[in-house]
Design a protein around this motif. Structure first.
Motif, PDB file in Angstrom:
ATOM      1  N   ILE A 244      -9.148   2.998  -3.388  1.00 12.03           N
ATOM      2  CA  ILE A 244      -9.006   4.620  -3.088  1.00 12.03           C
ATOM      3  C   ILE A 244      -8.619   4.745  -1.612  1.00 12.03           C
ATOM      4  O   ILE A 244      -7.706   5.316  -1.101  1.00 12.03           O
ATOM      5  CB  ILE A 244      -9.942   5.492  -3.680  1.00 12.03           C
ATOM      6  N   PRO A 245      -9.639   4.027  -0.607  1.00  8.38           N
ATOM      7  CA  PRO A 245      -9.243   3.910   0.707  1.00  8.38           C
ATOM      8  C   PRO A 245      -7.851   3.442   1.050  1.00  8.38           C
ATOM      9  O   PRO A 245      -7.236   3.879   1.948  1.00  8.38           O
ATOM     10  CB  PRO A 245     -10.243   3.123   1.317  1.00  8.38           C
ATOM     11  N   LEU A 246      -7.359   2.278   0.444  1.00  9.82           N
ATOM     12  CA  LEU A 246      -6.286   1.755   0.660  1.00  9.82           C
ATOM     13  C   LEU A 246      -4.994   2.632   0.110  1.00  9.82           C
ATOM     14  O   LEU A 246      -4.014   2.684   0.992  1.00  9.82           O
ATOM     15  CB  LEU A 246      -6.300   0.279  -0.039  1.00  9.82           C
ATOM     16  N   VAL A 247      -5.139   3.205  -0.876  1.00  9.84           N
ATOM     17  CA  VAL A 247      -4.125   3.973  -1.391  1.00  9.84           C
ATOM     18  C   VAL A 247      -4.125   5.220  -0.435  1.00  9.84           C
ATOM     19  O   VAL A 247      -2.813   5.654  -0.085  1.00  9.84           O
ATOM     20  CB  VAL A 247      -4.546   4.369  -2.915  1.00  9.84           C
ATOM     21  N   GLY A 248      -5.043   5.674  -0.200  1.00 10.92           N
ATOM     22  CA  GLY A 248      -5.212   6.980   0.623  1.00 10.92           C
ATOM     23  C   GLY A 248      -4.702   7.024   1.933  1.00 10.92           C
ATOM     24  O   GLY A 248      -4.042   7.609   2.648  1.00 10.92           O
ATOM     25  N   SER A 249      -4.783   5.580   2.317  1.00  7.41           N
ATOM     26  CA  SER A 249      -4.269   5.283   3.847  1.00  7.41           C
ATOM     27  C   SER A 249      -2.672   4.878   3.894  1.00  7.41           C
ATOM     28  O   SER A 249      -2.267   4.826   4.871  1.00  7.41           O
ATOM     29  CB  SER A 249      -5.102   4.325   4.429  1.00  7.41           C
ATOM     30  N   GLY A 250      -2.305   5.080   2.660  1.00  8.71           N
ATOM     31  CA  GLY A 250      -0.815   4.652   2.595  1.00  8.71           C
ATOM     32  C   GLY A 250      -0.497   3.259   2.529  1.00  8.71           C
ATOM     33  O   GLY A 250       0.775   2.845   2.626  1.00  8.71           O
ATOM     34  N   ARG A 251      -1.497   2.332   2.204  1.00  3.40           N
ATOM     35  CA  ARG A 251      -1.043   0.775   2.093  1.00  3.40           C
ATOM     36  C   ARG A 251      -0.374   0.905   0.791  1.00  3.40           C
ATOM     37  O   ARG A 251       0.279  -0.236   0.601  1.00  3.40           O
ATOM     38  CB  ARG A 251      -2.487   0.255   1.871  1.00  3.40           C
TER      39      ARG A 251
END
Length: 251
Positions: A244-251
């Motif tokens: 989720i942190p990767l997805v949320g940061s636009g990765r």
């Protein structure tokens, strides 16, 4: 604006370690979603969670209000959706229960489901591109999260979406295998297509919970599926916390 939504499937009616901040009852032009949207934090990132089959897992695959679910998620400003699906394995490399798959293609065998936001009532024929049904960027984020967490994920594969609620016959699975399907499930469509129509970035984490019909000796065992669901969904939760942190940061 919440950046990421998680649609939980069988075995994921609640998201452990989700710090709940509020629940939101939604109304849509297509009726009510499967359940209130659960807002909260997971792994330090803001998420919204929706159990696809309802809070108590009472809605069968063919009766899910897919349009209301996707519309509600888009209505609150979500841009990215991670869908969790329980599936059966078809291809030789996709038969081990609790294995996580990040599919890249889908074949729709469902029928009679409300599958589009662009019906004749819109008075304008609208088509959307579905060449790549799952968002490549979202898939990369999930696969990268798996690598960081030391989890082995199967990269790619074709999801065959069937009507349910019964399981498939062995002959149907043989046909799907000839069609190029690697896994089979009952909730992949029209959800993925509806997400594309509303411009959402959408990807799936599919959990193999049994060999498909004819791929193992004997009948499909519901008790075995339940056992593998518990183990597989524990792995999904671990993956989501990393992803989720990767997805949320636009990765």
């Amino acid at each position: 604006m919440t950046a990421v939504a998680i649609i939980g499937g069988s075995g994921l009616t609640q998201l452990k370690d989700l710090k709940i901040t509020r629940r939101e009852v939604m109304r849509t032009p297509y009726g009510e979603p499967s359940a209130p949207l659960v807002h909260g934090e997971l792994g330090g990132s803001e998420v919204v969670f929706l159990p696809r089959h309802g809070q108590s897992h009472t809605i069968p695959p063919h009766d899910i209000n897919y349009r209301a679910n996707i519309w509600a998620i888009r209505q609150i400003g979500v841009e990215c959706v991670v869908a969790v699906n329980a599936v059966g394995g078809i291809s030789p490399g996709y038969l081990t229960p609790t294995t996580l798959v990040v599919p890249d293609q889908i074949v729709d065998y469902t029928w009679g489901r409300a599958h589009t936001f662009f019906g004749s009532e819109h008075r304008k024929v609208t088509h959307v591109d579905f060449t790549e049904p799952y968002c490549p960027g979202m898939r990369r984020a999930l696969l990268e999260a798996g690598r960081r967490a030391g989890m082995a994920l199967l990269e790619g594969g074709t999801y065959g979406a069937t009507q349910g609620p019964r399981f498939e016959s062995a002959a149907e699975i043989r046909r799907m295998e000839r069609d190029g399907c690697d896994v089979v499930g009952m909730t992949g469509m029209p959800e993925a297509g509806l997400a594309r129509e509303l411009g959402l970035c959408y990807a799936s984490v599919a959990v193999i919970v049994n060999p498909a019909a004819g791929k193992a000796q004997g009948e499909i065992s519901l008790s075995e599926i339940d056992k593998y669901l518990k183990t597989g969904m524990a792995r999904v939760r671990e993956l989501l916390e990393a992803a989720i942190p990767l997805v949320g940061s636009g990765r």
